[in-house]
Design a protein around this motif. Structure first.
Motif, PDB file in Angstrom:
ATOM      1  N   ILE A   1      18.856  41.253  32.113  1.00 57.02           N
ATOM      2  CA  ILE A   1      19.391  41.468  30.764  1.00 57.02           C
ATOM      3  C   ILE A   1      20.780  42.088  30.858  1.00 57.02           C
ATOM      4  CG2 ILE A   1      19.073  42.757  28.606  1.00 57.02           C
ATOM      5  CD1 ILE A   1      16.019  42.485  29.091  1.00 57.02           C
ATOM      6  N   ALA A   2      20.933  43.056  31.753  1.00 56.93           N
ATOM      7  CA  ALA A   2      22.246  43.671  31.954  1.00 56.93           C
ATOM      8  C   ALA A   2      23.265  42.637  32.416  1.00 56.93           C
ATOM      9  CB  ALA A   2      22.135  44.806  32.978  1.00 56.93           C
ATOM     10  N   ALA A   3      22.834  41.678  33.251  1.00 57.16           N
ATOM     11  CA  ALA A   3      23.737  40.634  33.733  1.00 57.16           C
ATOM     12  C   ALA A   3      24.201  39.738  32.589  1.00 57.16           C
ATOM     13  CB  ALA A   3      23.051  39.804  34.808  1.00 57.16           C
ATOM     14  N   GLY A   4      23.274  39.349  31.702  1.00 57.08           N
ATOM     15  CA  GLY A   4      23.659  38.534  30.556  1.00 57.08           C
ATOM     16  C   GLY A   4      24.643  39.250  29.658  1.00 57.08           C
ATOM     17  N   TYR A   5      24.409  40.547  29.461  1.00 60.26           N
ATOM     18  CA  TYR A   5      25.314  41.350  28.634  1.00 60.26           C
ATOM     19  C   TYR A   5      26.698  41.420  29.270  1.00 60.26           C
ATOM     20  CZ  TYR A   5      26.919  45.209  25.686  1.00 60.26           C
ATOM     21  OH  TYR A   5      27.628  45.993  24.806  1.00 60.26           O
TER      22      TYR A   5
ATOM     23  N   GLY B   1      22.028  37.307  24.089  1.00 62.95           N
ATOM     24  CA  GLY B   1      21.740  37.524  22.676  1.00 62.95           C
ATOM     25  C   GLY B   1      22.133  38.920  22.219  1.00 62.95           C
ATOM     26  N   LEU B   2      21.904  39.922  23.070  1.00 65.32           N
ATOM     27  CA  LEU B   2      22.284  41.295  22.729  1.00 65.32           C
ATOM     28  C   LEU B   2      23.796  41.417  22.593  1.00 65.32           C
ATOM     29  CD1 LEU B   2      21.566  44.309  22.361  1.00 65.32           C
ATOM     30  CD2 LEU B   2      21.694  44.548  24.849  1.00 65.32           C
ATOM     31  N   ALA B   3      24.538  40.786  23.500  1.00 64.95           N
ATOM     32  CA  ALA B   3      26.001  40.904  23.496  1.00 64.95           C
ATOM     33  C   ALA B   3      26.650  40.133  22.353  1.00 64.95           C
ATOM     34  CB  ALA B   3      26.560  40.427  24.832  1.00 64.95           C
ATOM     35  N   THR B   4      26.105  38.966  22.020  1.00 68.31           N
ATOM     36  CA  THR B   4      26.741  38.101  21.023  1.00 68.31           C
ATOM     37  C   THR B   4      26.153  38.245  19.628  1.00 68.31           C
ATOM     38  OG1 THR B   4      25.224  36.256  21.464  1.00 68.31           O
ATOM     39  CG2 THR B   4      27.220  36.391  22.822  1.00 68.31           C
ATOM     40  N   GLY B   5      24.925  38.750  19.543  1.00 65.23           N
ATOM     41  CA  GLY B   5      24.244  38.798  18.258  1.00 65.23           C
ATOM     42  C   GLY B   5      23.761  37.446  17.791  1.00 65.23           C
ATOM     43  N   LYS B   6      23.822  36.444  18.688  1.00 66.66           N
ATOM     44  CA  LYS B   6      23.399  35.090  18.341  1.00 66.66           C
ATOM     45  C   LYS B   6      22.338  34.610  19.323  1.00 66.66           C
ATOM     46  CE  LYS B   6      27.937  33.954  16.428  1.00 66.66           C
ATOM     47  NZ  LYS B   6      29.128  33.069  16.533  1.00 66.66           N
ATOM     48  N   HIS B   7      21.532  33.658  18.888  1.00 68.98           N
ATOM     49  CA  HIS B   7      20.456  33.141  19.723  1.00 68.98           C
ATOM     50  C   HIS B   7      21.005  32.329  20.888  1.00 68.98           C
ATOM     51  CE1 HIS B   7      18.398  33.946  15.915  1.00 68.98           C
ATOM     52  NE2 HIS B   7      17.254  33.958  16.581  1.00 68.98           N
ATOM     53  N   ALA B   8      20.698  32.755  22.100  1.00 70.93           N
ATOM     54  CA  ALA B   8      20.848  31.885  23.259  1.00 70.93           C
ATOM     55  C   ALA B   8      19.538  31.117  23.393  1.00 70.93           C
ATOM     56  CB  ALA B   8      21.123  32.691  24.513  1.00 70.93           C
ATOM     57  N   VAL B   9      19.604  29.918  23.993  1.00 75.52           N
ATOM     58  CA  VAL B   9      18.408  29.094  24.141  1.00 75.52           C
ATOM     59  C   VAL B   9      18.171  28.856  25.627  1.00 75.52           C
ATOM     60  CG1 VAL B   9      17.289  26.912  23.579  1.00 75.52           C
ATOM     61  CG2 VAL B   9      18.794  28.008  21.906  1.00 75.52           C
ATOM     62  N   CYS B  10      17.020  29.315  26.094  1.00 78.26           N
ATOM     63  CA  CYS B  10      16.675  29.235  27.512  1.00 78.26           C
ATOM     64  C   CYS B  10      15.577  28.193  27.712  1.00 78.26           C
ATOM     65  CB  CYS B  10      16.209  30.606  28.001  1.00 78.26           C
ATOM     66  SG  CYS B  10      15.572  30.609  29.683  1.00 78.26           S
ATOM     67  N   PHE B  11      15.853  27.191  28.548  1.00 79.93           N
ATOM     68  CA  PHE B  11      14.854  26.193  28.919  1.00 79.93           C
ATOM     69  C   PHE B  11      14.276  26.599  30.270  1.00 79.93           C
ATOM     70  CE2 PHE B  11      17.549  24.002  25.948  1.00 79.93           C
ATOM     71  CZ  PHE B  11      16.718  23.116  25.275  1.00 79.93           C
ATOM     72  N   VAL B  12      12.958  26.745  30.338  1.00 85.18           N
ATOM     73  CA  VAL B  12      12.336  27.268  31.549  1.00 85.18           C
ATOM     74  C   VAL B  12      10.967  26.620  31.736  1.00 85.18           C
ATOM     75  CG1 VAL B  12      11.280  29.232  30.358  1.00 85.18           C
ATOM     76  CG2 VAL B  12      11.825  29.425  32.792  1.00 85.18           C
ATOM     77  N   GLY B  13      10.550  26.441  32.982  1.00 87.56           N
ATOM     78  CA  GLY B  13       9.216  25.936  33.254  1.00 87.56           C
ATOM     79  C   GLY B  13       8.194  27.047  33.195  1.00 87.56           C
ATOM     80  N   ASP B  14       6.927  26.690  33.032  1.00 88.42           N
ATOM     81  CA  ASP B  14       5.904  27.734  32.942  1.00 88.42           C
ATOM     82  C   ASP B  14       5.797  28.526  34.241  1.00 88.42           C
ATOM     83  OD1 ASP B  14       4.877  25.447  34.176  1.00 88.42           O
ATOM     84  OD2 ASP B  14       2.897  25.615  33.276  1.00 88.42           O
ATOM     85  N   GLY B  15       5.969  27.872  35.393  1.00 88.54           N
ATOM     86  CA  GLY B  15       5.925  28.592  36.658  1.00 88.54           C
ATOM     87  C   GLY B  15       7.070  29.573  36.793  1.00 88.54           C
ATOM     88  N   GLY B  16       8.289  29.114  36.499  1.00 88.00           N
ATOM     89  CA  GLY B  16       9.452  29.979  36.596  1.00 88.00           C
ATOM     90  C   GLY B  16       9.427  31.115  35.592  1.00 88.00           C
ATOM     91  N   SER B  17       8.836  30.879  34.424  1.00 95.71           N
ATOM     92  CA  SER B  17       8.817  31.914  33.390  1.00 95.71           C
ATOM     93  C   SER B  17       8.044  33.150  33.827  1.00 95.71           C
ATOM     94  CB  SER B  17       8.215  31.364  32.094  1.00 95.71           C
ATOM     95  OG  SER B  17       6.802  31.208  32.205  1.00 95.71           O
TER      96      SER B  17
ATOM     97  N   GLY C   1      17.145  33.349  43.502  1.00 97.90           N
ATOM     98  CA  GLY C   1      15.929  34.005  43.016  1.00 97.90           C
ATOM     99  C   GLY C   1      15.583  33.616  41.598  1.00 97.90           C
ATOM    100  N   LEU C   2      14.389  33.063  41.389  1.00 92.70           N
ATOM    101  CA  LEU C   2      13.926  32.779  40.031  1.00 92.70           C
ATOM    102  C   LEU C   2      13.657  34.095  39.302  1.00 92.70           C
ATOM    103  CD1 LEU C   2      11.431  29.813  40.570  1.00 92.70           C
ATOM    104  CD2 LEU C   2      13.783  29.714  39.743  1.00 92.70           C
ATOM    105  N   GLY C   3      13.679  34.019  37.965  1.00 99.02           N
ATOM    106  CA  GLY C   3      13.481  35.216  37.158  1.00 99.02           C
ATOM    107  C   GLY C   3      14.775  35.743  36.578  1.00 99.02           C
ATOM    108  N   TRP C   4      15.820  34.931  36.615  1.00 95.84           N
ATOM    109  CA  TRP C   4      17.135  35.307  36.105  1.00 95.84           C
ATOM    110  C   TRP C   4      17.360  34.775  34.693  1.00 95.84           C
ATOM    111  CZ3 TRP C   4      21.765  37.696  37.577  1.00 95.84           C
ATOM    112  CH2 TRP C   4      22.974  37.152  37.155  1.00 95.84           C
ATOM    113  N   ALA C   5      16.858  33.579  34.410  1.00100.17           N
ATOM    114  CA  ALA C   5      17.220  32.880  33.178  1.00100.17           C
ATOM    115  C   ALA C   5      16.725  33.585  31.920  1.00100.17           C
ATOM    116  CB  ALA C   5      16.688  31.450  33.213  1.00100.17           C
ATOM    117  N   MET C   6      15.451  33.975  31.872  1.00100.48           N
ATOM    118  CA  MET C   6      14.921  34.556  30.639  1.00100.48           C
ATOM    119  C   MET C   6      15.614  35.870  30.285  1.00100.48           C
ATOM    120  SD  MET C   6      10.863  33.539  30.640  1.00100.48           S
ATOM    121  CE  MET C   6      10.672  34.077  28.935  1.00100.48           C
ATOM    122  N   PRO C   7      15.722  36.834  31.210  1.00 97.46           N
ATOM    123  CA  PRO C   7      16.455  38.047  30.848  1.00 97.46           C
ATOM    124  C   PRO C   7      17.934  37.792  30.585  1.00 97.46           C
ATOM    125  CG  PRO C   7      15.766  38.132  33.149  1.00 97.46           C
ATOM    126  CD  PRO C   7      15.059  36.981  32.522  1.00 97.46           C
ATOM    127  N   LEU C   8      18.537  36.820  31.285  1.00 91.92           N
ATOM    128  CA  LEU C   8      19.934  36.498  31.018  1.00 91.92           C
ATOM    129  C   LEU C   8      20.108  36.088  29.558  1.00 91.92           C
ATOM    130  CD1 LEU C   8      22.540  36.206  32.943  1.00 91.92           C
ATOM    131  CD2 LEU C   8      22.276  33.768  32.490  1.00 91.92           C
TER     132      LEU C   8
END
Length: 538
Positions: A57-61, A421-437, A409-416
């Motif tokens: 999440i910090a990385a996305g911000y 979203g926190l930084a922009t105030g707008k919805h980011a859209v993350c496409f992820v597989g059930d295994g990766g999620s 390393g998997l596990g980056w996309a969802m928190p990113l």
């Protein structure tokens, strides 16, 4: 009389001086005195249920703001949990200051529980690591580490602070907000422009890595490509949008494997590399760069120039300023760039993903993207649908498509996505597989707690399909004829929708192209996370 401050008060001063609005973390015993300091500051502590989510999440911000985000991790165990996303951030050039709680310094001689060699552990995932040995060092260490994270090449910096120093007093209390002047342009930029202009028309390939973005020269690069009739490729694992995908000179992303990169670049006389490198996923028998290819590279850090392959011209300079100077030298003004027709791209995609070999869920993905504003940040990660989503999103004109993970390393996309979203105030859209999620699905809870707008579209097939595909490619077999070990998570099935709901996300299924618009409208109206499920056919 000299002013005295405790270490904890210095933390408050630091957060105020550098206008740090959020501290991301997951706490432990050695962070209690640090947390008390944050609680007394004006910064908001953003709690994650796991350290990997805190770092992601910090990385996305940070990716959106361009400023180092501040992360608080527990001693060795917490640091170890966050390391793979720190590594992802390091390889993606994301600035970050990771502050780690250490045991009481007076107790370390006894090798106590929670005392650990944290700086040594962190060194493989950071540009710089330091442990404070005296309260007198805290002000210098904080200032140094924050600036080191921000300076080129940007990336995570690690600072370990023993917990007792937060309560001790010091007269070494000076902070200054530092203005970094980095818009440097090489004096010989004219030589670069002339070298590029000398390449025969159609024989120049521009490869744009993550250092190029909307804020760092994307438009100038488009003008240069038009003026020189150059083909433009995104570097593999480019992390963020590097070029306008609707520009007529854009040729997509380079392949991720060495032989295929070599085959693509062998058509050109010169490669103009803008950024760090041509990253690769697998080696399959040949060098990524053809032996006779001339290479001109621009990078903002000397350590990145010619690191993998020899250059004919290695140019040290700020990406945006240097590209603007080259464009001006070439006379490439803003009016020279042309944009292809988006509607024709939509028709091509509909034909491509409705014919033989396509799946019904492909149409669902295409329709979902068609309902989104092309300014939306799209994130994908390590699923078998990545190539399809990226192809669709790029061809539809989405500039900000984030592929991860560059660090492996998997596990980056969802928190990113949550951090964006926190930084922009707008919805980011993350496409992820059930295994990766499942590596970071706990990021949903943070998004729900702090009402962070975010949308997750999850493909459910109860298997690691991408790994099966890679297995078969490597072994020369087919999925139908292969006995897989460790590739299925069935018996029992993981109820991914129930997990998402339990973490505070609102959930829906996407199963009809006619209702996707309504599903996305509800998700976009929701101030927290929405977890949307697509059942992916075998």
């Amino acid at each position: 009389m000299m002013t005295e401050r405790t270490g904890g008060e210095l933390i408050q001063d630091f957060l105020s001086t550098y206008e740090v609005n959020f501290v991301f973390g997951n706490p432990g015993t050695t962070e209690t005195t640090f947390l008390a300091a944050v609680a007394a500051s004006e910064a908001t502590y953003v709690l994650s249920l796991h350290e990997s989510s805190a770092v992601g999440i910090a990385a996305g911000y940070a990716l959106m703001t361009g400023k180092p985000s501040v992360v608080s991790l527990h001693t060795y165990p917490g640091l170890a949990n966050g390391m793979f996303n720190m590594r992802n951030a390091l390889m993606a050039g994301v600035p970050m200051l990771v502050i780690n709680g250490q045991q009481d310094s007076r107790f370390l001689i006894h090798n106590p529980v929670l005392g650990a060699p944290n700086t040594r552990l962190s060194e493989t995932a950071t540009k710089y690591a330091y442990e404070v040995t005296s309260v007198d060092d805290i002000a210098v260490a904080l200032q140094r580490c924050y600036l080191q994270a921000r300076l080129q090449p940007t990336g995570p910096v690690f600072l370990s602070i023993p917990m007792n120093f937060m309560l001790e007093r010091t007269t070494h209390t000076t902070f200054k907000k530092t203005r970094i002047i980095e818009d440097t342009v090489p004096r010989s930029v004219g030589d670069v422009a002339r070298a590029l202009a000398a390449v025969p028309s159609g024989k120049l390939a521009i490869v744009a890595d993550y250092a190029v973005s909307a804020e760092h020269g994307l438009d100038a690069l488009g003008r240069i490509a038009t003026a020189l009739n150059a083909d433009v490729y995104a570097a593999p694992f480019h992390v963020q949008g590097t070029f306008d995908p609707l520009h007529p000179n854009f040729r997509g992303q380079l392949p991720p494997t060495t032989r295929e990169i070599n085959q693509t670049l062998s058509r050109y006389h010169t490669m103009f590399l803008v950024g760090e490198k041509v990253d690769t996923f697998t080696y399959n028998g040949s060098s990524a760069l053809p032996g006779g290819l001339a290479v001109i590279q621009i990078a903002p850090a000397a350590s990145q120039l010619g690191f993998d392959y020899p250059c004919d011209m290695a140019v040290l300079g700020d990406i945006r300023a240097t590209l603007e100077a080259i464009a001006a030298t070439l006379g490439a003004d803003a009016k020279t760039a042309r944009i292809v027709n988006k509607e024709s791209r939509v028709a091509e995609l509909e034909a491509k993903y409705s014919g033989a070999g396509s799946r019904p869920s492909d149409a669902l993905m295409l329709r979902a993207l068609g309902h989104l504003d092309p300014r939306t940040h799209i994130i994908t990660e390590g699923s078998s649908e990545d190539a399809v989503v990226q192809d669709m999103a790029v061809r539809l004109g989405f500039r900000d498509v984030h592929f991860s993970p560059r660090g492996g390393g998997l596990g980056w996309a969802m928190p990113l996505g949550v951090g964006i979203g926190l930084a922009t105030g707008k919805h980011a859209v993350c496409f992820v597989g059930d295994g990766g999620s499942l590596f970071s699905i706990h990021a949903l809870w943070t998004a729900a707690r702090y009402r962070i707008p975010s949308i997750f579209i999850c493909f459910v097939n109860h298997e690691y399909r991408l790994l099966k595909d890679l297995w078969c490619h490597a072994m020369g077999t087919s999925i139908e004829t292969t006995h897989f070990v460790g590739m299925d998570f069935t018996d029992p099935n993981v109820e991914i929708e129930a997990i998402a709901k339990g973490l505070g996300a609102r959930t829906e299924k996407i199963d009809d192209t006619g209702t996707i618009g309504d599903v996305l409208a509800r998700a976009l109206a929701h101030s927290g996370p929405s977890f949307l499920v697509i059942d992916r056919e075998p």
